[in-house]
Scaffold this motif. Structure first.
Motif, mmCIF file in Angstrom:
data_model
loop_
_atom_site.group_PDB
_atom_site.id
_atom_site.type_symbol
_atom_site.label_atom_id
_atom_site.label_comp_id
_atom_site.label_asym_id
_atom_site.label_seq_id
_atom_site.Cartn_x
_atom_site.Cartn_y
_atom_site.Cartn_z
ATOM 1 N N ALA A 40 0.834 -1.211 0.000
ATOM 2 C CA ALA A 40 0.000 0.000 0.000
ATOM 3 C C ALA A 40 0.858 1.245 0.000
ATOM 4 O O ALA A 40 0.519 2.263 -0.629
ATOM 5 N N ARG A 41 2.021 1.192 0.708
ATOM 6 C CA ARG A 41 2.906 2.351 0.735
ATOM 7 C C ARG A 41 3.509 2.616 -0.640
ATOM 8 O O ARG A 41 3.675 3.758 -1.059
ATOM 9 N N VAL A 42 3.831 1.545 -1.347
ATOM 10 C CA VAL A 42 4.375 1.706 -2.703
ATOM 11 C C VAL A 42 3.330 2.355 -3.619
ATOM 12 O O VAL A 42 3.631 3.241 -4.424
ATOM 13 N N VAL A 43 2.078 1.912 -3.476
ATOM 14 C CA VAL A 43 1.011 2.464 -4.305
ATOM 15 C C VAL A 43 0.805 3.948 -4.013
ATOM 16 O O VAL A 43 0.637 4.773 -4.916
ATOM 17 N N GLN A 44 0.837 4.313 -2.743
ATOM 18 C CA GLN A 44 0.636 5.712 -2.375
ATOM 19 C C GLN A 44 1.745 6.595 -2.945
ATOM 20 O O GLN A 44 1.491 7.707 -3.428
ATOM 21 N N ARG A 45 2.998 6.124 -2.875
ATOM 22 C CA ARG A 45 4.087 6.926 -3.417
ATOM 23 C C ARG A 45 3.968 7.083 -4.931
ATOM 24 O O ARG A 45 4.189 8.158 -5.488
ATOM 25 N N ALA A 46 3.610 6.016 -5.605
ATOM 26 C CA ALA A 46 3.437 6.097 -7.060
ATOM 27 C C ALA A 46 2.279 7.027 -7.427
ATOM 28 O O ALA A 46 2.348 7.798 -8.394
ATOM 29 N N LEU A 47 1.191 6.960 -6.642
ATOM 30 C CA LEU A 47 0.042 7.819 -6.903
ATOM 31 C C LEU A 47 0.402 9.287 -6.701
ATOM 32 O O LEU A 47 -0.023 10.165 -7.465
ATOM 33 N N GLY A 48 1.202 9.563 -5.669
ATOM 34 C CA GLY A 48 1.642 10.944 -5.446
ATOM 35 C C GLY A 48 2.503 11.470 -6.574
ATOM 36 O O GLY A 48 2.451 12.657 -6.913
ATOM 37 N N ILE A 73 8.865 -1.639 -8.565
ATOM 38 C CA ILE A 73 7.399 -1.754 -8.657
ATOM 39 C C ILE A 73 6.777 -0.357 -8.739
ATOM 40 O O ILE A 73 5.791 -0.130 -9.454
ATOM 41 N N GLU A 74 7.378 0.578 -8.002
ATOM 42 C CA GLU A 74 6.885 1.955 -8.069
ATOM 43 C C GLU A 74 7.030 2.510 -9.479
ATOM 44 O O GLU A 74 6.137 3.203 -9.998
ATOM 45 N N GLN A 75 8.144 2.190 -10.153
ATOM 46 C CA GLN A 75 8.349 2.645 -11.519
ATOM 47 C C GLN A 75 7.347 2.008 -12.476
ATOM 48 O O GLN A 75 6.877 2.631 -13.421
ATOM 49 N N VAL A 76 7.021 0.720 -12.209
ATOM 50 C CA VAL A 76 6.017 0.046 -13.053
ATOM 51 C C VAL A 76 4.671 0.762 -12.941
ATOM 52 O O VAL A 76 3.997 1.058 -13.939
ATOM 53 N N LEU A 77 4.237 1.030 -11.703
ATOM 54 C CA LEU A 77 2.953 1.711 -11.500
ATOM 55 C C LEU A 77 2.956 3.100 -12.145
ATOM 56 O O LEU A 77 1.994 3.499 -12.816
ATOM 57 N N LEU A 78 4.014 3.848 -11.938
ATOM 58 C CA LEU A 78 4.083 5.194 -12.497
ATOM 59 C C LEU A 78 4.046 5.168 -14.020
ATOM 60 O O LEU A 78 3.392 5.989 -14.667
ATOM 61 N N ASN A 79 4.756 4.199 -14.605
ATOM 62 C CA ASN A 79 4.773 4.096 -16.067
ATOM 63 C C ASN A 79 3.388 3.772 -16.617
ATOM 64 O O ASN A 79 2.947 4.331 -17.628
ATOM 65 N N LEU A 80 2.677 2.845 -15.942
ATOM 66 C CA LEU A 80 1.333 2.479 -16.410
ATOM 67 C C LEU A 80 0.379 3.666 -16.297
ATOM 68 O O LEU A 80 -0.423 3.921 -17.222
ATOM 69 N N MET A 81 0.413 4.398 -15.172
ATOM 70 C CA MET A 81 -0.482 5.552 -15.024
ATOM 71 C C MET A 81 -0.118 6.659 -16.013
ATOM 72 O O MET A 81 -0.993 7.337 -16.571
ATOM 73 N N CYS A 94 8.536 -3.021 -18.080
ATOM 74 C CA CYS A 94 7.596 -3.269 -16.977
ATOM 75 C C CYS A 94 7.329 -4.755 -16.827
ATOM 76 O O CYS A 94 7.289 -5.299 -15.715
ATOM 77 N N ARG A 95 7.072 -5.428 -17.945
ATOM 78 C CA ARG A 95 6.831 -6.863 -17.856
ATOM 79 C C ARG A 95 8.068 -7.595 -17.324
ATOM 80 O O ARG A 95 7.947 -8.543 -16.538
ATOM 81 N N SER A 96 9.253 -7.129 -17.730
ATOM 82 C CA SER A 96 10.475 -7.777 -17.254
ATOM 83 C C SER A 96 10.613 -7.616 -15.745
ATOM 84 O O SER A 96 10.983 -8.556 -15.029
ATOM 85 N N ILE A 97 10.295 -6.425 -15.230
ATOM 86 C CA ILE A 97 10.386 -6.199 -13.785
ATOM 87 C C ILE A 97 9.396 -7.079 -13.045
ATOM 88 O O ILE A 97 9.709 -7.686 -12.007
ATOM 89 N N VAL A 98 8.162 -7.182 -13.559
ATOM 90 C CA VAL A 98 7.150 -8.015 -12.892
ATOM 91 C C VAL A 98 7.567 -9.477 -12.919
ATOM 92 O O VAL A 98 7.453 -10.208 -11.916
ATOM 93 N N GLU A 99 8.000 -9.944 -14.073
ATOM 94 C CA GLU A 99 8.445 -11.331 -14.153
ATOM 95 C C GLU A 99 9.687 -11.568 -13.293
ATOM 96 O O GLU A 99 9.903 -12.679 -12.787
#
Length: 763
Positions: A615-623, A654-662, A728-733
């Protein structure tokens, strides 16, 4: 003598002239009334005569039609052979006795001879004359009943015939002849009650009387009416002339009554004349006084109304009527509730009247709401005072009122405008203040200013020194940043003219601390993201190059080894050829080892991760994504699952993945021009995995795009490199997770990835 006096002296002469004209008009009216009575009587006599003539004509026609029906039945029986000459004689004799207006009833043959008559079979071969045979001739030609023209019989009296053809199987066998005498027809068929009042006659087209019935003792009058006598027709008319009759006692009695009324009226006029001169002087004095009072009242601009002891209106002036739109006649004499009382103000106005009666009038008067005639309302200020006569008795009250509707409306508008102004200023988060330019004294401040500048009470007349207000002399507009402790304030200033005409500064303070910190975080995060993206891109490029170069290097080594084995030892070669082939094989092997080392360096391996709360990672990416969303007016929402969980991950990746997708979702919405764009970030825990979805409401994935999303260097952006989603897919995998993208059923696109929870192993 003044003109008004001369006019008043002429009034009796005009009145007498008017009275004389009125008497003449009355006499003419009475004479006209007598004439109308006579004319109505004459019209009534005429109408009665017309009704009687029409009834008589209808009665004669029905009588003749009954004879036609009887004759038609007899003709059918003769044609059928049911009636012989003997039976015919019996029937004819009986019918002649019952209808004395009939002269004869005969059967006529084809040769104009009389075959049967009321005495039976006739053998003298008597033939009919031309006038007598006229009706039979017409009936034989037309094969239907026919009347003949009137003719004069042997006795000198006029007759007419009715002929009925006798037809058997379409063949004419002769006919029946019924002969009528006109005198006998009138004598037996005209009722006594008609003959007793009227002279009845039958005339032809020339006006010659063919038959008549009258009373010799009566004299014909001048009221007559005639109508066509059909049948038999041929221009015959049935005429009636009423006998002379008197009018009775109606008109003489009416004349006597009229004469008596005229005499009485003359006497009354003579008696009235005696009082005219006495009243004339009193009216002159009263007219002068009333005129003076009326002029005084009408010259006043305020409305005046005189109220009686019972609350009734006694008198109003012109200003009062103009104010309310009523005529004086509509107001004078009215009792409460008056016509100008609004329905919802009856109680208030009644209480005001009670206060006036009890002498409880406020010093500043009453402020009341009244209603105009057209329906709108006005506000007045009313003052009342007792109306006392000369003998000391109170007659009522007199009230004066002023229209204050416009003044009250302006005051309310000013209060409302001031209230709106203060509401807006007090509701601003920014601080607003006005400071005197010379003394730097605080003239106005809103609560936001007191909170930001920490001056305590915003309404306190304290001296506030704002930095920079004195520094820019000669400039009317300016701004600067002030750092006080941990806060950063932005001051915008403008020189204005205050309400008293003195120069002052209008300053607006805004707390930009959060904006500054967010900009710093965004800048640092952006730099970190760019560095990470470069590293990941370099790793992907190295892996790709290592994979692509491995095959050609292997082929070179294989070919060199094959050439070396195929060359015989005894074969003489130029010097250095075998050494060159051996060097090629050695160098290709060495190049392959270098590529293998590079692949081993970038090859996925078991990562060293840390256990964190996602949840903390998501909040930082959202900010980090919020500034970009706000800049492009894209709504960004988080729908997070509150279930506690732990995931082994590299938070930065993971934060970079979320930021890139948004970021991709926001840029896609802006490029597509979506109305009301929005991006939602969903997180949930299911089946031992932490799942994240980035959902947008854009146009979605085009056909064929989903298959190429993760193809290296494939991009839909003009300036894209085509490696973002692949990284992003590489990081997730790399974190033993799954990554994918689908089109939403409601429209838009969904990018998702899932990571295993801490302690769970992949199936």
């Amino acid at each position: 003598m003044s003109p008004s006096h001369s006019r008043i002296r002429r009034i009796p002469h005009r009145l007498w002239l008017g009275a004389s004209l009125a008497l003449l008009a009355l006499l003419l009216a009475l004479c006209s009334l007598s004439y109308l009575v006579y004319r109505d009587w004459r019209d009534e006599q005429q109408d009665n005569l017309i009704q009687e003539v029409l009834w008589l004509e209808q009665s004669l026609r029905m009588h003749l039609e009954a004879h036609q029906e009887w004759g038609e039945a007899l003709a059918r029986d003769i044609a059928a052979g049911k009636v012989d000459s003997r039976r015919f004689a019996q029937l004819a004799a009986f019918y002649l006795r019952e209808n004395p207006e009939l002269v004869t009833l005969e059967r006529i043959g084809m040769d104009r001879q009389v075959e049967w008559d009321p005495h039976g079979l006739r053998r003298d071969q008597r033939q009919l004359g031309l006038p007598e045979y006229d009706a039979m001739w017409r009936a034989g030609r037309l094969l239907r009943n026919s009347y003949g023209a009137p003719y004069q019989g042997q006795d000198g009296k006029y007759r007419f015939d009715l002929a009925i053809p006798i037809v058997h199987d379409g063949r004419l066998l002769g006919g029946l002849r019924l002969s009528y005498q006109l005198d006998a027809l009138l004598y037996h068929q005209v009722p006594w009650w008609i003959a007793s009042k009227n002279y009845i006659s039958i005339i032809d087209l020339g006006g010659k009387t063919l038959a008549q019935k009258f009373d010799a003792a009566e004299q014909p009058g001048n009221i007559s009416h005639q109508t066509s006598f059909d049948p038999p027709g041929y221009g015959l008319y049935l005429r009636a002339v009423s006998y002379r009759s008197g009018l009775g006692l109606t008109l003489p009695v009416l004349t006597v009554v009229i004469a008596l009324l005229l005499l009485t009226l003359l006497y009354a006029v003579w008696r009235i004349r005696r009082h005219m001169r006495e009243r004339l002087l009193a009216e002159q004095r009263l007219a002068k006084e009333v005129s003076l009072r009326q002029a005084i009242e009408d010259s006043m601009k305020s409305g005046l109304v005189a109220i009686g002891l019972g609350g009734e209106i006694v008198r109003v002036n012109r200003a009062f009527c103009d104010m309310l739109g009523f005529a004086p006649e509509e107001l004078v004499g009215s009792h409460p509730p008056h016509p100008f009382w609004p329905a919802d103000q009856h109680g208030v106005l009644a209480d005001a009247m009670d206060a006036v009666r009890d002498n409880r009038q406020p010093e500043q008067g009453f402020e009341l709401t009244l209603m105009r005639k057209r329906g709108d309302t006005l506000v007045v200020r009313l003052f009342a005072t007792p109306l006392v006569e000369e003998d000391g008795g109170q007659r009522g009250w007199i009230a004066s009122m002023f229209d204050i509707t416009e003044r009250q409306r302006q005051r309310k508008e000013m209060d409302a405008a001031h209230s709106r102004f203060l509401t807006v200023l007090n509701g601003l988060a920014a601080g607003v203040c006005v400071v005197d330019e010379d003394s730097a004294q605080l003239l106005y401040a809103n609560p936001g200013f007191a909170e930001l500048w920490q001056v305590g009470d915003a309404d306190a007349p304290c001296c506030v020194l704002l930095p920079g207000l004195k520094a820019g002399e000669g400039e009317d507009i300016g701004q600067e940043f002030i750092v006080t402790g941990e806060r950063c304030l932005l001051i915008r200033r403008r020189r204005i003219e205050w309400v008293n005409g003195e120069a002052a500064w209008l300053a607006i303070l805004s707390d930009v601390t959060a904006d500054r910190r967010r900009e710093e975080r965004e800048q640092a995060q952006q730099e970190r993201f760019q560095n990470t993206a470069r590293l990941i891109a370099m790793g992907e490029m190295a892996s790709t190059l290592a994979h692509e170069l491995n095959q050609p290097l292997t082929a070179i080594h294989t070919y060199a080894a094959g050439v070396s084995r195929r060359l015989p030892e005894e074969l003489a070669l130029p010097a250095g050829v075998r050494d060159a082939i051996q060097a090629i094989a050695e160098q290709s092997r060495r190049a392959a080892q270098i590529v293998s080392s590079i692949r081993a360096f970038v090859k996925k391996h078991e990562p060293q991760l840390e256990r964190v709360d996602p949840a903390r990672v998501v909040q930082r990416a959202l900010g980090l994504a919020e500034p970009l969303a706000a800049k492009n007016a894209v709504g960004l929402q988080l729908a997070a699952d509150r279930s506690p969980c732990r995931v082994d991950m590299d938070p930065v990746l993971i934060e970079q993945v979320l930021l890139n997708l948004m970021k991709n979702a926001i840029e896609a919405l802006v490029e597509a021009g979506t109305a009301r764009p929005g991006v939602e970030l969903h997180t949930c825990v299911e089946n031992g995995k932490w799942r994240v979805e980035v959902v947008d409401n854009g146009p979605g994935l085009a056909a064929g795009m989903q298959d190429n999303l993760f193809t290296p260097f494939y991009s839909t952006k003009p300036e894209g490199m085509g490696i973002g989603l692949n990284i992003c897919r590489s990081i997730v995998e790399f974190h033993r997770g799954e990554f994918g993208a689908v089109s939403s059923q409601e429209g838009g696109c969904v990018f998702w990835f899932s990571l295993p929870l801490a302690g769970m192993e992949e199936s």
